[in-house]
Write a protein that holds these residues in place. Structure first.
Motif, PDB file in Angstrom:
ATOM      1  N   LEU A  67       0.826  -1.197   0.000  1.00 31.30           N
ATOM      2  CA  LEU A  67       0.000   0.000   0.000  1.00 31.30           C
ATOM      3  C   LEU A  67       0.864   1.253   0.000  1.00 31.30           C
ATOM      4  O   LEU A  67       0.653   2.171  -0.793  1.00 31.30           O
ATOM      5  N   MET A  68       1.861   1.292   0.872  1.00 29.54           N
ATOM      6  CA  MET A  68       2.736   2.471   0.955  1.00 29.54           C
ATOM      7  C   MET A  68       3.540   2.653  -0.334  1.00 29.54           C
ATOM      8  O   MET A  68       3.748   3.771  -0.794  1.00 29.54           O
ATOM      9  N   THR A  69       3.972   1.548  -0.932  1.00 27.81           N
ATOM     10  CA  THR A  69       4.696   1.617  -2.206  1.00 27.81           C
ATOM     11  C   THR A  69       3.785   2.168  -3.301  1.00 27.81           C
ATOM     12  O   THR A  69       4.198   3.012  -4.097  1.00 27.81           O
ATOM     13  N   ALA A  70       2.541   1.711  -3.337  1.00 32.45           N
ATOM     14  CA  ALA A  70       1.585   2.191  -4.338  1.00 32.45           C
ATOM     15  C   ALA A  70       1.320   3.687  -4.166  1.00 32.45           C
ATOM     16  O   ALA A  70       1.285   4.439  -5.143  1.00 32.45           O
ATOM     17  N   ILE A  71       1.166   4.128  -2.922  1.00 32.65           N
ATOM     18  CA  ILE A  71       0.935   5.550  -2.658  1.00 32.65           C
ATOM     19  C   ILE A  71       2.145   6.363  -3.104  1.00 32.65           C
ATOM     20  O   ILE A  71       2.001   7.413  -3.744  1.00 32.65           O
ATOM     21  N   GLN A  72       3.341   5.874  -2.796  1.00 35.37           N
ATOM     22  CA  GLN A  72       4.564   6.576  -3.194  1.00 35.37           C
ATOM     23  C   GLN A  72       4.671   6.647  -4.723  1.00 35.37           C
ATOM     24  O   GLN A  72       5.049   7.674  -5.278  1.00 35.37           O
ATOM     25  N   ASN A  73       4.316   5.557  -5.418  1.00 34.44           N
ATOM     26  CA  ASN A  73       4.359   5.553  -6.884  1.00 34.44           C
ATOM     27  C   ASN A  73       3.417   6.601  -7.465  1.00 34.44           C
ATOM     28  O   ASN A  73       3.751   7.273  -8.434  1.00 34.44           O
ATOM     29  N   ILE A  74       2.248   6.761  -6.862  1.00 37.17           N
ATOM     30  CA  ILE A  74       1.297   7.762  -7.343  1.00 37.17           C
ATOM     31  C   ILE A  74       1.839   9.157  -7.101  1.00 37.17           C
ATOM     32  O   ILE A  74       1.794  10.016  -7.982  1.00 37.17           O
TER      33      ILE A  74
END
Length: 96
Positions: A67-74
């Motif tokens: 989840l945190m990786t996905a948020i950072q990618n966005i």
């Protein structure tokens, strides 16, 4: 080939549910899945209170990481996949 129709409808008298879609020809075989939306008061009085989606996503180390990786990618606009609505419909043949 599968295609999808998503509609929000109100259950009528005697539990009758009607889907209004002109693309469905008479005699077409379909599979229907009903997802019931519960209102807040009914959910709160329910013995088994459902877990919030965000709480679930943060419930394990692996989920939290993804989840945190996905948020950072966005936020950094990296590792994103983009497509137009037309490309999506062409790939998945979804109609609503």
């Amino acid at each position: 080939m599968l295609s999808g129709i998503k509609q929000q409808v109100v259950v009528g008298k005697d539990g009758k549910i009607e889907i209004q879609k002109s693309e469905l020809a008479e005699g077409t075989v379909v599979e229907v899945i009903v997802l019931v939306t519960k209102d807040v008061d009914e959910t709160n009085t329910n013995q088994s209170i459902q877990q919030d989606e965000t709480e679930y996503l943060l419930s394990t180390e692996a989920n939290r990481y993804h989840l945190m990786t996905a948020i950072q990618n966005i936020e950094t606009k990296t590792n994103l996949v983009s497509f137009t609505p037309e490309e999506w419909n062409e790939e998945y043949n979804i109609r609503s």
